[in-house]
Design a protein around this motif. Sequence first.
Motif, PDB file in Angstrom:
ATOM      1  N   LEU A 239       0.806  -1.225   0.000  1.00 12.58           N
ATOM      2  CA  LEU A 239       0.000   0.000   0.000  1.00 12.58           C
ATOM      3  C   LEU A 239       0.839   1.276   0.000  1.00 12.58           C
ATOM      4  CD1 LEU A 239      -2.892  -1.094   2.376  1.00 12.58           C
ATOM      5  CD2 LEU A 239      -3.123  -0.422  -0.030  1.00 12.58           C
TER       6      LEU A 239
ATOM      7  N   SER B 294       1.303   3.902  -5.071  1.00 13.91           N
ATOM      8  CA  SER B 294       0.066   4.589  -5.464  1.00 13.91           C
ATOM      9  C   SER B 294      -0.854   3.703  -6.294  1.00 13.91           C
ATOM     10  CB  SER B 294       0.395   5.865  -6.245  1.00 13.91           C
ATOM     11  OG  SER B 294       1.124   5.568  -7.424  1.00 13.91           O
TER      12      SER B 294
ATOM     13  N   TYR C 269      -7.065  -0.672  -4.628  1.00 18.21           N
ATOM     14  CA  TYR C 269      -7.935  -0.940  -3.478  1.00 18.21           C
ATOM     15  C   TYR C 269      -9.131   0.003  -3.462  1.00 18.21           C
ATOM     16  CZ  TYR C 269      -5.454  -4.574  -0.904  1.00 18.21           C
ATOM     17  OH  TYR C 269      -4.935  -5.778  -0.499  1.00 18.21           O
ATOM     18  N   ALA C 270      -8.896   1.268  -3.765  1.00 21.06           N
ATOM     19  CA  ALA C 270      -9.989   2.250  -3.762  1.00 21.06           C
ATOM     20  C   ALA C 270     -11.066   1.880  -4.786  1.00 21.06           C
ATOM     21  CB  ALA C 270      -9.444   3.636  -4.058  1.00 21.06           C
ATOM     22  N   GLU C 271     -10.631   1.359  -5.932  1.00 22.20           N
ATOM     23  CA  GLU C 271     -11.572   1.016  -7.004  1.00 22.20           C
ATOM     24  C   GLU C 271     -12.208  -0.359  -6.830  1.00 22.20           C
ATOM     25  OE1 GLU C 271      -9.968   1.483 -10.923  1.00 22.20           O
ATOM     26  OE2 GLU C 271      -8.837   3.272 -10.355  1.00 22.20           O
TER      27      GLU C 271
ATOM     28  N   LYS D 258      -5.841  -4.978 -11.562  1.00 22.57           N
ATOM     29  CA  LYS D 258      -6.057  -4.324 -10.271  1.00 22.57           C
ATOM     30  C   LYS D 258      -6.761  -5.278  -9.312  1.00 22.57           C
ATOM     31  CE  LYS D 258      -6.540   0.335 -12.241  1.00 22.57           C
ATOM     32  NZ  LYS D 258      -7.518   1.419 -12.536  1.00 22.57           N
TER      33      LYS D 258
ATOM     34  N   ARG E 115      -2.762   1.433  -3.970  1.00 31.54           N
ATOM     35  CA  ARG E 115      -3.797   2.205  -3.247  1.00 31.54           C
ATOM     36  C   ARG E 115      -4.978   2.498  -4.157  1.00 31.54           C
ATOM     37  NH1 ARG E 115       0.832   5.026  -1.454  1.00 31.54           N
ATOM     38  NH2 ARG E 115       0.314   6.850  -2.748  1.00 31.54           N
ATOM     39  N   GLU E 116      -4.695   2.874  -5.393  1.00 31.06           N
ATOM     40  CA  GLU E 116      -5.765   3.152  -6.350  1.00 31.06           C
ATOM     41  C   GLU E 116      -6.576   1.891  -6.642  1.00 31.06           C
ATOM     42  OE1 GLU E 116      -3.642   4.691  -9.668  1.00 31.06           O
ATOM     43  OE2 GLU E 116      -3.105   6.567  -8.640  1.00 31.06           O
TER      44      GLU E 116
ATOM     45  N   GLU F  37     -11.883  -2.852  -3.969  1.00 29.14           N
ATOM     46  CA  GLU F  37     -12.048  -3.577  -2.709  1.00 29.14           C
ATOM     47  C   GLU F  37     -13.493  -3.946  -2.424  1.00 29.14           C
ATOM     48  OE1 GLU F  37     -10.271  -3.550   1.807  1.00 29.14           O
ATOM     49  OE2 GLU F  37     -10.496  -1.624   0.789  1.00 29.14           O
ATOM     50  N   ASN F  38     -14.424  -3.020  -2.630  1.00 29.70           N
ATOM     51  CA  ASN F  38     -15.832  -3.319  -2.337  1.00 29.70           C
ATOM     52  C   ASN F  38     -16.359  -4.452  -3.217  1.00 29.70           C
ATOM     53  OD1 ASN F  38     -16.020  -1.385  -0.336  1.00 29.70           O
ATOM     54  ND2 ASN F  38     -16.840   0.195  -1.686  1.00 29.70           N
TER      55      ASN F  38
END
Length: 249
Positions: A25, A28, A34-36, A168, A31-32, A38-39
């Motif tokens: 993490l 970058s 996971y942001a896009e 990703k 992190r991007e 993970e859900n």
Amino acid sequence: MKLVLTFILVLQSISMSSSFKSQQLKYSRVREAYAEKENGILKLLDNKSIKIDELEVYLRAFKFGQKIQLWGKNKSDQKFKLIKEYKVCKKSGKLGPKRKQGDLQVPEGFYYIDRFNPASNFHLSLGINYPNQSDLFWADKTNPGGDIFIHGSCVTVGCLPITDDQIKELYIFCVEAKNNGQKKIPVHIFPAKLSNKNFDVLVSKHKEDQDKITVWKDLKSVYDSFNKTRQIPKVTFLKNGKHLIESKQ
């Protein structure tokens, strides 16, 4: 008591800060991702009754048909479940194992993820431990090749590329599994889905090529065993380039 509690919190903090996931993490692109993703990943796992902090994964790739299957399970479960299939968006070479640098071949055989590259030239990439012990027996002795990855950016000279969007997600699944303690994430690469019909066609077309036939017979044994039990057979590499395959019941 207060001192003990503080000590425990410090240990937990050290453990978290040094975890594989926390190291990833720092980049970058991770992190991007996971942001896009993970859900969506949590929903996929919930649909299969798999907890993300218990996740173990297994990848099966098929050159003909251009698919990578992601299988997963909880650590305490015996059987894997199919989570998702990813489309390989660019192909290289032909059916048959990789045997030297520059042959453009995608390997075939029994591998595992040996590298995570969060700053890859191909967005994100997962390294495959080609050449394995069987490859070293059959391949060019001076330059068998290497640097085989599952990665983004739809270009390849022997790798398994999927789109940036797909890598990703797949990358996160693998990060989570490794962070859970899975030391080796298996990647089995097949020439095709080895139904009896497909296998007979392959053998008939390449009956003079003992190298291919030897590898394909062992891949067929593992393919059939996993399809039957949803458990990964134990594969041991032998000195003659073949494999000892011990199926689970």
